[in-house]
Design a protein around this motif. Structure first.
Motif, PDB file in Angstrom:
ATOM      1  N   PRO A 145      58.869  32.154 -23.762  1.00 29.13           N
ATOM      2  CA  PRO A 145      59.163  32.468 -22.357  1.00 29.13           C
ATOM      3  C   PRO A 145      60.601  32.098 -21.993  1.00 29.13           C
ATOM      4  CG  PRO A 145      57.068  31.298 -22.564  1.00 29.13           C
ATOM      5  CD  PRO A 145      57.713  31.251 -23.909  1.00 29.13           C
ATOM      6  N   THR A 146      61.187  32.839 -21.082  1.00 28.74           N
ATOM      7  CA  THR A 146      62.587  32.585 -20.683  1.00 28.74           C
ATOM      8  C   THR A 146      62.753  31.245 -19.980  1.00 28.74           C
ATOM      9  OG1 THR A 146      62.162  33.861 -18.668  1.00 28.74           O
ATOM     10  CG2 THR A 146      63.173  35.025 -20.512  1.00 28.74           C
ATOM     11  N   SER A 147      61.636  30.630 -19.597  1.00 28.18           N
ATOM     12  CA  SER A 147      61.721  29.330 -18.925  1.00 28.18           C
ATOM     13  C   SER A 147      61.955  28.180 -19.901  1.00 28.18           C
ATOM     14  CB  SER A 147      60.427  29.063 -18.148  1.00 28.18           C
ATOM     15  OG  SER A 147      59.301  29.091 -19.024  1.00 28.18           O
ATOM     16  N   THR A 148      61.812  28.424 -21.207  1.00 27.56           N
ATOM     17  CA  THR A 148      61.941  27.355 -22.198  1.00 27.56           C
ATOM     18  C   THR A 148      63.386  27.207 -22.656  1.00 27.56           C
ATOM     19  OG1 THR A 148      61.498  28.847 -24.049  1.00 27.56           O
ATOM     20  CG2 THR A 148      59.602  27.797 -23.017  1.00 27.56           C
ATOM     21  N   THR A 149      63.746  25.989 -23.033  1.00 23.42           N
ATOM     22  CA  THR A 149      65.112  25.749 -23.524  1.00 23.42           C
ATOM     23  C   THR A 149      65.337  26.447 -24.864  1.00 23.42           C
ATOM     24  OG1 THR A 149      66.748  24.016 -23.993  1.00 23.42           O
ATOM     25  CG2 THR A 149      64.471  23.580 -24.683  1.00 23.42           C
ATOM     26  N   GLN A 150      64.249  26.588 -25.671  1.00 28.34           N
ATOM     27  CA  GLN A 150      64.393  27.282 -26.956  1.00 28.34           C
ATOM     28  C   GLN A 150      64.814  28.734 -26.755  1.00 28.34           C
ATOM     29  OE1 GLN A 150      61.817  25.351 -26.084  1.00 28.34           O
ATOM     30  NE2 GLN A 150      60.891  24.276 -27.822  1.00 28.34           N
ATOM     31  N   ARG A 151      64.196  29.411 -25.792  1.00 22.68           N
ATOM     32  CA  ARG A 151      64.542  30.809 -25.539  1.00 22.68           C
ATOM     33  C   ARG A 151      65.959  30.913 -24.976  1.00 22.68           C
ATOM     34  NH1 ARG A 151      62.449  35.920 -24.328  1.00 22.68           N
ATOM     35  NH2 ARG A 151      64.292  37.207 -23.946  1.00 22.68           N
TER      36      ARG A 151
END
Length: 738
Positions: free
Chosen positions: A403-409
């Motif tokens: 998800p775009t909310s994650t720091t990984q993304r």
């Protein structure tokens, strides 16, 4: 079979204290083992027989201590708008962060963006690579906190900082929807069985079975290298079949009571008939799950065997603990049709009009009258649902699917923006120059050959091991990791490597996460047909023995193929096309998990045979006792449709409960299995199966005489129960006389 289970059911009923004590002791033992077992890390992932795995093994051998399987983190820095990382303040902040990252106790190495040329051409984005000595799931919480703290310090200086890689990998959570699924199952059981006590028995035994299975998996996870997904899938399947198998036996017990039999005799007959169906239904599930070992991927093999073990426990509990608990319940479990205190329903009182035929009887009668129309409608409907399978794309998830909310993304997107889409999926080219006369010249030839290929952005200089006989080269493609262009480039490099080996004696291998994903998907595709042949073939033979028929098992297998293709179509529509993605909690669409088709084939086949065995054995039983083929279909639905419907709704609720998982694979499998059960139970078994049997007539039960003589008589219909019941009755009379 029926006679043995009849005796087992009566024994468990009489020795209920002993049986209950055994299962409680096993649950306690498994729980103690799970509580005292060391915490397991993530399961190791390997793909034997592939080039990517061969390269990985070579690195382990030639670069000892490099922690090739250790966790990695990419700490990505972005300068504010209009500024560059090379400014004095930003450069100092980055260097301080790199220094702070290197102080971790589990850190092997940290790279400085300014020393490794890891800053984008426009100077706005750069990254530091952190390598750890253990995997992401084994990484201590203090190391993860230190990584996040270092990023927060850099953010305080005005930089945008995000973290990619697997160092922040977390244990998946299933979410509250799993509890909702069990609650739905409880409601369906109460409605079906008419009392809280009767409904509680399948739930209780299913929870005990899953508790034993999952606790055993947890206890052995560290020793057997089992990942967290293994126990989640075992819980998912164990809950579903555990409730269903117990429901089958309790429902048959109530039907036997309604025939006027005493409780011990009713338990024996229920275990002998419905219990036989449970045994063979469980066997098909076990065959399907254990058959996953054909794929030859250790992780998938372990998942299948662990889930199969939970199914075996569910079968054993249904055959022993359910009869024991029915003994404890006594009159609190009423005969089928008896007036329900909860809903006020029941048989018509003496002198009233006869009760109307139930819904199953009315539906089956309709299908028998119009089999062609029902068959065409069912096949066309499933065919339409299967259409999306034509655009199926397989792959494994990476940070780009987060998800775009994650720091990984966000880290993934920053790297794509600063260095190109292929930067998130580099190849690791490994050269085995042990047999080469000039390893350095061979490495130069490999690098130059790769540079000339279309689709290559960057090729790093070769890095040799201490012995100087093995080197690594990193290749950055110009396309994103999951694209077909990237896959084609991997194959092209491998083809080039074959020519280089012929010229220099150096073996060139392509590895890295992207190459591993490509090899994994290919191995899944190659294994699908052999797996189908093995599982369907073995189950086909088993069902021939159960139904004493050729056409009934053939129809069962073809119906299964329709339902699994339709379910895969639904998975593609939601997880790849994005239909209803918001409702399902799918934040990012992308390729379907590579293992999804083969895993769904295995699990759905086993579960589909549950309903086939339970529903059609009642038809077979009626036909053997002299009813016409059409009437046998109606009789089977009269006694089995309500139970099969309830079992399917329960199984769908349990599987749908896992859609709330934070693990994308568990979410996808939960959705796929729930939809597959819907298609198989309500379209194939409830519509297509009776329509086909009505059209076939007596031919449905045809079996060559030579095969009939060769097959063992498993007696699922309970023909041998009459003699066993008479023997027990005579024994009881002798006891009374004595």
């Amino acid at each position: 079979m029926a006679t043995f289970l009849y005796k087992l059911g009566r024994l468990a009923f009489r020795r209920r204290h002993f049986v209950a004590l055994i299962w409680v002791a096993l649950l306690t033992l498994a729980g103690v083992g799970a509580a005292s077992a060391p915490t397991a890390g993530s399961a190791s992932f390997s793909i034997p027989g592939t080039e990517a795995q061969k390269a990985f093994d070579l690195l382990e051998e030639r670069f000892p201590g490099s922690s090739a399987d250790g966790a990695t983190a990419r700490v990505v820095f972005q300068a504010p708008d209009g500024q560059k990382l090379s400014s004095a303040a930003h450069k100092a902040a980055v260097e301080d962060t790199v220094k702070e990252l290197g102080n971790g106790s589990e850190v092997v190495s940290v790279t400085d963006p300014f020393k490794t040329d890891s800053v984008s051409k426009d100077g706005t984005v750069g990254y530091a690579q952190v390598r750890y000595e253990v995997s992401g799931m084994e990484l201590q919480e203090s190391s993860k906190e230190a990584l996040e703290h270092a990023a927060d310090d850099a953010r305080a200086s005005g930089l945008t900082v995000e973290i990619g890689g697997d160092a922040l990998q977390a244990t998946p959570e299933t979410g509250s929807t799993e509890i909702i699924g069990i609650a739905v199952a409880a409601v369906v059981l109460v409605i079906t069985l008419g009392s809280l006590v009767a409904a509680g028995l399948p739930l209780l035994t299913a929870l005990i079975g899953v508790g034993i299975g999952v606790s055993t998996i947890t206890a052995l996870a560290n020793a057997l290298d089992l990942g967290s997904t293994t126990s989640t899938l075992a819980m998912m399947i164990g809950l579903a079949v555990g409730i269903d198998y117990a429901l089958f036996i309790v429902s048959r017990y109530r039907a036997e009571l309604a025939e006027g039999r005493d409780r011990e005799e009713a338990v024996g007959r229920a275990t002998g008939t419905a219990g036989s169906a449970v045994v063979f239904a469980g066997l098909t599930v076990v065959i399907a799950l254990v058959g996953l070992s054909v794929v030859n991927i250790p992780m998938l093999t372990k998942m299948g065997i662990a889930a199969a073990g939970t199914v075996v426990i569910a079968v054993l509990i249904a055959l022993t603990m359910i009869p024991a608990l029915l003994g404890y319940a006594g009159r609190k479990v009423q005969p089928a049709g008896a007036k329900s205190k909860l809903f006020g329903r029941g048989k018509a009182a003496s002198g009233d009009k006869p009760a109307k035929p139930n819904m199953g009887t009315r539906w089956a009668s309709f299908v028998v009258r119009r089999p062609v129309a029902v068959l065409l409608l069912g096949v066309v409907g499933l065919g339409a649902a299967a259409v999306p399978v034509g655009s199926l794309e397989l792959g494994l998830p990476d940070d780009g699917s987060q998800p775009t909310s994650t720091t990984q993304r966000r880290a993934y997107d920053l790297l794509s923006e600063g260095f190109g889409p292929g930067f998130n999926g580099p190849f690791l080219v490994v050269g085995d120059a042990k047999d080469s006369a000039d390893p350095k010249a061979a490495a130069t030839e490999v690098a130059d050959g790769i540079k000339d290929l279309d689709g290559v952005v960057t090729v790093t200089p070769a890095t040799f091991n201490k012995a100087g006989d093995t080197f690594t080269i990193t290749v950055i493609p110009d396309s994103k990791p999951s694209s077909t262009q990237t896959e084609d480039l991997v194959h092209t490099i491998r083809d080039t490597g074959a020519d280089i080996k012929a010229d220099t004696g150096t073996e060139v291998l392509v590895s890295g996460t992207t190459a591993m994903n490509i090899d994994f998907s290919q191995k899944m595709n190659d294994a699908l047909i052999p797996y189908l042949a093995l599982v369907v073939g073995l189950a086909f033979l088993l069902l021939i023995a159960v139904f004493r028929s050729i056409l009934v098992p053939l129809k069962a297998a073809l119906g299964f193929l329709l339902s699994v293709l339709a379910a895969l179509g639904a998975v593609v529509a939601v997880f790849q096309w994005g239909w209803l993605s918001g409702l399902m909690g799918v934040e990012e669409t992308g390729p379907i998990m590579s293992m999804m088709p083969i895993f769904m084939v295995g699990v759905v086949f086993g579960l589909a045979m549950d309903y086939e065995v339970f529903l059609v054995t009642r038809m077979r039983e009626a036909y053997v006792h002299g009813e016409s083929p059409g009437q046998a279909v109606v009789t089977g639905f009269k006694h089995g449709a309500r139970v099969v419907t309830a079992a399917a709704v329960i199984m769908m609720a349990v599987f749908a409960g896992f859609i709330g998982s934070s693990e994308s694979m568990v979410k996808m499998i939960g959705f796929g299995l729930a939809v597959a059960v819907f298609f198989d139970a309500f379209v194939v078994r409830m519509a297509i199966v009776p329509a086909v049997l009505a059209l076939l007539g007596t031919k449905a039960w045809w079996l060559p005489k030579w095969l009939d003589r060769a097959l063992p008589n498993v007696d699922v219909e309970g023909e041998g129960l009459k003699a066993a019941a008479e023997a027990h009755a005579d024994a009881d009379k002798e006891l009374v006389r004595a």
